[in-house]
Design a protein around this motif. Structure first.
Motif, mmCIF file in Angstrom:
data_model
loop_
_atom_site.group_PDB
_atom_site.id
_atom_site.type_symbol
_atom_site.label_atom_id
_atom_site.label_comp_id
_atom_site.label_asym_id
_atom_site.label_seq_id
_atom_site.Cartn_x
_atom_site.Cartn_y
_atom_site.Cartn_z
ATOM 1 N N UNK A 46 22.825 -17.483 -36.802
ATOM 2 C CA UNK A 46 23.227 -16.934 -38.093
ATOM 3 C C UNK A 46 22.388 -17.526 -39.211
ATOM 4 N N UNK A 47 21.841 -16.659 -40.057
ATOM 5 C CA UNK A 47 21.026 -17.106 -41.177
ATOM 6 C C UNK A 47 21.241 -16.161 -42.355
ATOM 7 N N UNK A 48 20.431 -16.316 -43.400
ATOM 8 C CA UNK A 48 20.489 -15.431 -44.564
ATOM 9 C C UNK A 48 19.177 -15.539 -45.315
ATOM 10 N N UNK A 49 18.838 -14.482 -46.020
ATOM 11 C CA UNK A 49 17.573 -14.444 -46.749
ATOM 12 C C UNK A 49 17.518 -15.532 -47.818
ATOM 13 N N UNK A 50 18.645 -15.839 -48.430
ATOM 14 C CA UNK A 50 18.629 -16.762 -49.572
ATOM 15 C C UNK A 50 19.019 -18.196 -49.224
ATOM 16 N N UNK A 52 19.072 -21.909 -48.782
ATOM 17 C CA UNK A 52 18.294 -23.000 -49.357
ATOM 18 C C UNK A 52 17.170 -22.511 -50.265
ATOM 19 N N UNK A 53 17.428 -21.372 -50.893
ATOM 20 C CA UNK A 53 16.507 -20.878 -51.908
ATOM 21 C C UNK A 53 16.475 -21.812 -53.110
ATOM 22 N N UNK A 54 17.507 -22.642 -53.227
ATOM 23 C CA UNK A 54 17.589 -23.539 -54.386
ATOM 24 C C UNK A 54 16.718 -24.777 -54.233
ATOM 25 N N UNK A 55 16.083 -24.967 -53.070
ATOM 26 C CA UNK A 55 15.095 -26.043 -52.950
ATOM 27 C C UNK A 55 13.709 -25.412 -53.031
ATOM 28 N N UNK A 56 12.711 -26.203 -53.371
ATOM 29 C CA UNK A 56 11.365 -25.678 -53.576
ATOM 30 C C UNK A 56 10.846 -24.980 -52.320
ATOM 31 N N UNK A 57 10.377 -23.748 -52.494
ATOM 32 C CA UNK A 57 9.823 -22.947 -51.400
ATOM 33 C C UNK A 57 10.816 -22.763 -50.248
ATOM 34 N N UNK A 58 12.100 -22.708 -50.576
ATOM 35 C CA UNK A 58 13.109 -22.622 -49.515
ATOM 36 C C UNK A 58 13.471 -21.212 -49.110
ATOM 37 N N UNK A 59 13.213 -20.231 -49.962
ATOM 38 C CA UNK A 59 13.659 -18.867 -49.667
ATOM 39 C C UNK A 59 13.033 -18.354 -48.374
ATOM 40 N N UNK A 60 13.866 -17.884 -47.459
ATOM 41 C CA UNK A 60 13.388 -17.291 -46.218
ATOM 42 C C UNK A 60 12.916 -18.267 -45.165
ATOM 43 N N UNK A 61 12.963 -19.572 -45.457
ATOM 44 C CA UNK A 61 12.423 -20.551 -44.513
ATOM 45 C C UNK A 61 13.268 -20.621 -43.238
ATOM 46 N N UNK A 62 14.581 -20.505 -43.383
ATOM 47 C CA UNK A 62 15.430 -20.500 -42.190
ATOM 48 C C UNK A 62 15.048 -19.346 -41.269
ATOM 49 N N UNK A 85 21.743 -10.300 -46.664
ATOM 50 C CA UNK A 85 20.910 -10.028 -47.829
ATOM 51 C C UNK A 85 21.750 -9.639 -49.035
ATOM 52 N N UNK A 86 21.040 -9.368 -50.135
ATOM 53 C CA UNK A 86 21.693 -8.896 -51.348
ATOM 54 C C UNK A 86 21.979 -9.955 -52.381
ATOM 55 N N UNK A 87 21.512 -11.188 -52.133
ATOM 56 C CA UNK A 87 21.808 -12.290 -53.057
ATOM 57 C C UNK A 87 20.543 -13.095 -53.318
ATOM 58 N N UNK A 88 20.353 -13.486 -54.573
ATOM 59 C CA UNK A 88 19.340 -14.462 -54.961
ATOM 60 C C UNK A 88 20.047 -15.635 -55.613
ATOM 61 N N UNK A 89 19.363 -16.752 -55.648
ATOM 62 C CA UNK A 89 19.926 -17.962 -56.246
ATOM 63 C C UNK A 89 19.088 -18.453 -57.413
#
Length: 320
Positions: A46-50, A52-62, A85-89
């Protein structure tokens, strides 16, 4: 490992939460945990697009970490991926956007990151209540055409919106929502647990709808932050202030005492009982677990087969 037979496949009733993979947990350790999970019989990631988007270069890393691991092990046909999907931080503030072009673009980004056209289970991470459910369901049909999606779902939606969405889907011959992801654990929920008004928790209306319609519930925070395991192992008085403040309510302390007695009487570990509350439930429940160490994951895998009787589950639910 226990499994749910849905979508013509057997899905493990323990799902591995991978939100910190590639950021807080480095790639090498992430790969080690993924290897262990598969070896232990698990197959749902289980993961999500956003995440750990709140850490540097974290978006999509999972997602990227999962994609690299699958490619290196060549086992795409042995695992099932759930992403959202559907969320940004902005920091830890959520910006919800379920507009068609945004969701279609995000879905393509997830496919690219995971290096897979197939996204087994695709969920919307939050709701945008002011947007009509008809528009949202129409977009999800486009997404199904864009990728090989086994099941559609939502995370943190109210039961009223879920019902409305599926009524619309049924009326128009669309694929319905069959996966519901919400906060659900053996702990009695309190508003201070997550401190986020955009999340939901398991309530009677949601539970009854899932049961009546034979849906699948993915329970996030299924271990209640390890509250019961830690309290039994270390003593309630020795827990950190986070757990005490958010979870150590009078109700949950009463539940803790009953869980401890049940473990002793049945020679079960607290982990077996906490996760078994989900995996032995009357509804098809998947316990999503997030681990920060190999030892934690080993504990879960070693205690994932226990059957918890319905009498215990019903009694726990009555402790309020």
């Amino acid at each position: 490992m226990k499994y749910i037979n849905k979508y013509d496949v057997n899905i493990s009733k323990i799902g591995l939460g991978t939100g910190r993979f590639g950021t807080r947990i480095d790639e090498e350790k992430s790969f080690e945990m993924l290897d262990l999970f598969i070896a232990g019989g698990g197959n749902l990631l289980d993961t999500a697009r956003n995440y750990y988007e709140w850490v540097e270069n974290g978006r999509g890393v999972s997602e990227k970490t999962i994609g690299k691991w699958i490619a290196s092990r060549k086992i795409r046909n042995k695992v099932y991926i759930s992403t959202k999907g559907g969320v940004r931080n902005q920091g830890k503030n959520f910006i919800i956007n379920l507009e068609k072009s945004n969701l279609v673009d995000e879905f393509k980004e997830s496919q690219d990151a995971l290096m897979s056209k197939t996204i087994d289970f695709y969920l919307l991470h939050r709701d945008e209540p002011q947007r009509p459910v008809g528009e949202i369901m129409e977009t999800l049909q486009i997404i199904c055409e864009q990728g090989n999606v086994r099941g559609l779902g939502v995370c943190n939606w109210s039961p009223e919106r879920i019902v409305s969405a599926n009524l619309y889907a049924n009326k128009h011959g669309y694929r319905p929502l069959t996966l519901i992801q919400t906060w659900w654990s053996i702990a009695a929920y309190t508003e201070t647990m997550w401190n986020d008004s955009t999340t939901t928790h398991m309530d009677k209306d949601t539970y009854d709808y899932i049961l009546k319609n034979n849906l699948v519930c993915m329970a996030y925070t299924s271990q209640a932050k390890g509250f019961f395991q830690k309290a039994i192992a270390e003593g309630l008085e020795n827990l950190d202030n986070f757990l005490k403040h958010r979870i150590a309510t009078e109700v949950n302390v009463r539940r803790l005492n009953y869980i401890k007695e049940y473990c002793e009487e049945n020679s079960l570990s607290p982990t077996a009982v906490v996760n078994g509350y989900i995996t032995s439930n009357e509804i098809d429940g998947i316990a999503l677990v997030s681990c920060s160490s190999i030892n934690q994951l080993n504990d879960i895998l070693e205690n994932c087969d226990s059957d918890i009787d319905s009498e215990f589950i019903n009694y726990i639910d009555r402790i309020n």
